[in-house]
Design an enzyme around this catalytic site. Sequence first.
Site, short mmCIF file in Angstrom:
data_model
loop_
_atom_site.label_atom_id
_atom_site.label_comp_id
_atom_site.label_asym_id
_atom_site.label_seq_id
_atom_site.Cartn_x
_atom_site.Cartn_y
_atom_site.Cartn_z
N SER A 148 0.67 -0.90 -0.03
CA SER A 148 -0.25 0.11 -0.23
C SER A 148 0.99 1.20 -0.16
CB SER A 148 -0.87 -0.26 1.23
OG SER A 148 -1.58 0.53 1.19
N ASP A 170 -10.10 -4.38 -5.82
CA ASP A 170 -9.76 -2.97 -4.47
C ASP A 170 -9.99 -1.74 -4.56
OD1 ASP A 170 -7.34 -1.29 -3.54
OD2 ASP A 170 -5.37 -2.16 -3.99
N HIS A 212 -7.81 -4.32 -0.95
CA HIS A 212 -6.37 -4.54 -0.81
C HIS A 212 -5.83 -4.55 0.08
CE1 HIS A 212 -4.45 -0.56 -1.04
NE2 HIS A 212 -3.93 -0.28 0.21
C1 MLT Z 1 -1.24 6.02 -0.24
O1 MLT Z 1 -1.79 6.95 0.70
O2 MLT Z 1 0.04 5.55 -0.65
C2 MLT Z 1 -2.24 5.44 -0.65
O3 MLT Z 1 -3.97 5.68 -1.04
C3 MLT Z 1 -2.84 3.87 -0.24
C4 MLT Z 1 -2.54 3.96 0.95
O4 MLT Z 1 -1.69 4.29 2.58
O5 MLT Z 1 -4.06 3.79 1.83
#
Ligand code: MLT
Length: 208
Positions: free
Chosen positions: A105, A155, A186
Amino acid sequence: MTEAAFIHRYEPATSAGSPPLLLLHGTGGDENDLLGLGNMISPGSALLSPRGRVLEHGMPRFFRRLAEGVFDEEDVRRRAAELGDFVTEARTQYGIAAPIAVGFSNGANIAAALLLLKPDVLAGAILLRAMVPLSDPPKVELGGKPILLLSGQADPIVPASNSSKLAALLSDAGARVDHKVLPAGHQLSQADVTLARGWIGGVEAKAA
Ligand code: MLT
């Protein structure tokens, strides 16, 4: 280490042939989160696991965002440079080769930024639920670096078009990209672990 240091955990290798891993957690995680995943994906690898230095309502991240999926790109560039310096220092301190990033992520997004901005820092990457981190990335030469990109078909944070764009961006830059879309959201699934483990086994076999 200097003030460039991140709070981190380091676990030395227990098997000489395994590549070091740079573990990069998701939003709200910390340096302990992905140690278990690292051990499952590549038993015996050295594990370098920093904690993101940006806080969003108390939750550690690797760079600032303006909204979900909308990044402060100036901060992405600055934080990728800081993380690159940290990895370079840690390599000297611990005597390890350039690592393969394993990012989830937000951690996958900073790993993608590192590949685009500081390509020498990483030997390759496993990007779990990654997005395009920069709207206008510099031209870069990734010289056949191996990258595994695992996306979730359902996701809610990363649209399919975005992960395909990232795969294309990295392969156009010369990386060897293996992009798989899993029946997942996700969050990580068992399939992520199995695929990542198999993929890294192939990378090790080539390096040996
Ligand atoms: C991010 O902010 O890098 C993406 O939205 C993934 C997350 O951290 O939720």
